[in-house]
Motif scaffolding. Structure first.
Motif, PDB file in Angstrom:
ATOM      1  N   GLU A 167     138.227  96.791  45.135  1.00 40.31           N
ATOM      2  CA  GLU A 167     137.253  98.503  45.361  1.00 40.31           C
ATOM      3  C   GLU A 167     136.003  98.275  44.669  1.00 40.31           C
ATOM      4  O   GLU A 167     134.866  98.737  45.601  1.00 40.31           O
ATOM      5  CB  GLU A 167     137.668  99.424  43.422  1.00 40.31           C
ATOM      6  N   LEU A 168     135.421  97.171  44.508  1.00 38.85           N
ATOM      7  CA  LEU A 168     134.178  96.776  44.093  1.00 38.85           C
ATOM      8  C   LEU A 168     134.059  95.842  44.699  1.00 38.85           C
ATOM      9  O   LEU A 168     132.382  95.686  44.519  1.00 38.85           O
ATOM     10  CB  LEU A 168     134.580  95.156  42.773  1.00 38.85           C
ATOM     11  N   SER A 221     126.957 106.029  42.642  1.00 35.43           N
ATOM     12  CA  SER A 221     128.365 105.723  41.592  1.00 35.43           C
ATOM     13  C   SER A 221     128.618 104.320  41.316  1.00 35.43           C
ATOM     14  O   SER A 221     127.617 103.750  40.924  1.00 35.43           O
ATOM     15  CB  SER A 221     128.879 104.972  43.744  1.00 35.43           C
ATOM     16  N   ARG A 222     129.386 104.209  41.394  1.00 34.62           N
ATOM     17  CA  ARG A 222     130.291 102.644  40.744  1.00 34.62           C
ATOM     18  C   ARG A 222     129.401 101.871  41.178  1.00 34.62           C
ATOM     19  O   ARG A 222     129.014 100.892  40.395  1.00 34.62           O
ATOM     20  CB  ARG A 222     131.262 102.768  40.573  1.00 34.62           C
ATOM     21  N   ARG A 265     138.896  93.998  30.028  1.00 32.98           N
ATOM     22  CA  ARG A 265     139.922  95.253  29.510  1.00 32.98           C
ATOM     23  C   ARG A 265     138.502  95.626  28.356  1.00 32.98           C
ATOM     24  O   ARG A 265     138.344  94.974  27.835  1.00 32.98           O
ATOM     25  CB  ARG A 265     141.290  95.650  28.635  1.00 32.98           C
ATOM     26  N   GLY A 267     130.449 100.157  32.475  1.00 34.68           N
ATOM     27  CA  GLY A 267     131.840 101.080  32.280  1.00 34.68           C
ATOM     28  C   GLY A 267     132.224 101.231  33.906  1.00 34.68           C
ATOM     29  O   GLY A 267     131.651 101.612  34.855  1.00 34.68           O
ATOM     30  N   VAL A 268     132.656  99.817  34.232  1.00 37.14           N
ATOM     31  CA  VAL A 268     134.012 100.027  35.549  1.00 37.14           C
ATOM     32  C   VAL A 268     134.942 100.843  35.809  1.00 37.14           C
ATOM     33  O   VAL A 268     135.018 101.809  37.232  1.00 37.14           O
ATOM     34  CB  VAL A 268     134.071  98.555  35.960  1.00 37.14           C
ATOM     35  N   SER A 269     135.348 101.676  35.000  1.00 34.13           N
ATOM     36  CA  SER A 269     136.731 102.537  34.728  1.00 34.13           C
ATOM     37  C   SER A 269     136.837 103.163  33.288  1.00 34.13           C
ATOM     38  O   SER A 269     136.739 102.181  32.702  1.00 34.13           O
ATOM     39  CB  SER A 269     138.092 101.581  35.422  1.00 34.13           C
ATOM     40  N   ASP A 270     138.018 103.572  33.106  1.00 28.97           N
ATOM     41  CA  ASP A 270     137.689 104.301  31.786  1.00 28.97           C
ATOM     42  C   ASP A 270     138.416 103.347  30.770  1.00 28.97           C
ATOM     43  O   ASP A 270     138.815 102.945  30.223  1.00 28.97           O
ATOM     44  CB  ASP A 270     139.034 105.195  31.855  1.00 28.97           C
ATOM     45  N   THR A 271     139.090 101.587  31.543  1.00 24.88           N
ATOM     46  CA  THR A 271     139.738 100.340  31.106  1.00 24.88           C
ATOM     47  C   THR A 271     139.369  99.597  31.329  1.00 24.88           C
ATOM     48  O   THR A 271     139.126  98.670  30.441  1.00 24.88           O
ATOM     49  CB  THR A 271     141.529 100.796  31.510  1.00 24.88           C
ATOM     50  N   LEU A 272     138.074  99.270  32.174  1.00 26.05           N
ATOM     51  CA  LEU A 272     137.472  98.590  32.223  1.00 26.05           C
ATOM     52  C   LEU A 272     135.928  98.274  32.482  1.00 26.05           C
ATOM     53  O   LEU A 272     135.244  99.668  32.722  1.00 26.05           O
ATOM     54  CB  LEU A 272     137.820  97.806  33.759  1.00 26.05           C
ATOM     55  N   THR A 273     135.016  97.129  31.383  1.00 22.69           N
ATOM     56  CA  THR A 273     133.996  96.709  31.047  1.00 22.69           C
ATOM     57  C   THR A 273     133.315  96.080  32.589  1.00 22.69           C
ATOM     58  O   THR A 273     133.883  95.018  32.650  1.00 22.69           O
ATOM     59  CB  THR A 273     133.782  97.023  29.734  1.00 22.69           C
TER      60      THR A 273
END
Length: 192
Positions: free
Chosen positions: A100-101, A79-80, A149, A177-183
């Motif tokens: 979410e984190l 998982s992330r 971002r 990569g945390v999401s499609d928009t965040l690192t």
């Protein structure tokens, strides 16, 4: 971070050589043709005679140990939160980042002291100026994750984040990569 290997591949229409990459939830082969496998393509994946074998019969030669490792990674994706190092019982704080984190069984805290992990969102150089105030909140072996971002929406470059953290004695050790928009970039105190 996923898996990556140079492989010999066998498909129904013939053989190919190329690069095989796995980053959950997809398997990507780049050879003479680019092929993407995900979802149902990966159900029933197995290791057989040193090959990673997909449900459609596609085979990728990796070797016994590596094929088993790839099968495990595909069937049991991390998982992330696993990638970020969040474990049950850790003291975790999230500042300006989606909750979410902190959604694991870790013990999220509101007091910034003796933290195992601190997630901090930074979208400007001014946000990076807060780094010195965050460092004392970390436990001796604690880590500061700076979340920003990525892509065209990025207001900060990774090199700016790294320079700001390094200027205060921190060392970068990982990017996720945390999401499609965040690192997120991970920093710890420099060990003497």
């Amino acid at each position: 971070m996923g898996k990556d290997a140079q492989v010999r591949a066998r498909f129904a229409e013939g053989e190919d050589v190329g690069r095989l990459q796995y980053e959950a939830p997809r398997l990507l082969f780049r050879g003479a043709a680019r092929r993407v496998f995900q979802g149902d393509d990966l159900r029933g994946v197995r290791a057989e005679a040193g090959d990673l074998v997909l449900a459609d019969g596609s085979r990728f030669t990796l070797g016994e140990k590596a094929a088993a490792s790839w099968v495990d990674a595909i069937l049991n994706p991390r998982s992330r939160l696993d990638k970020l190092g969040v474990k049950p019982g850790m003291r975790v704080a999230v500042v300006n980042v989606a909750d979410e984190l902190a959604a694991r069984d870790a013990a999220p805290v509101t007091d910034l002291a003796d933290l195992d992990l601190l997630f901090y969102a930074a979208d400007s150089l001014a946000d990076l100026d807060r780094i010195p105030a965050l460092i004392p909140a970390l436990a001796d072996k604690g880590a500061l994750w700076i979340v920003s971002r990525k892509g065209k929406a990025a207001a900060l470059k990774d090199v700016e984040v790294m320079a700001a953290a390094r200027a205060h004695g921190l060392v970068d050790s990982k990017v996720v990569g945390v999401s499609d928009t965040l690192t997120a970039l991970r920093f710890t105190r420099r060990r003497s």
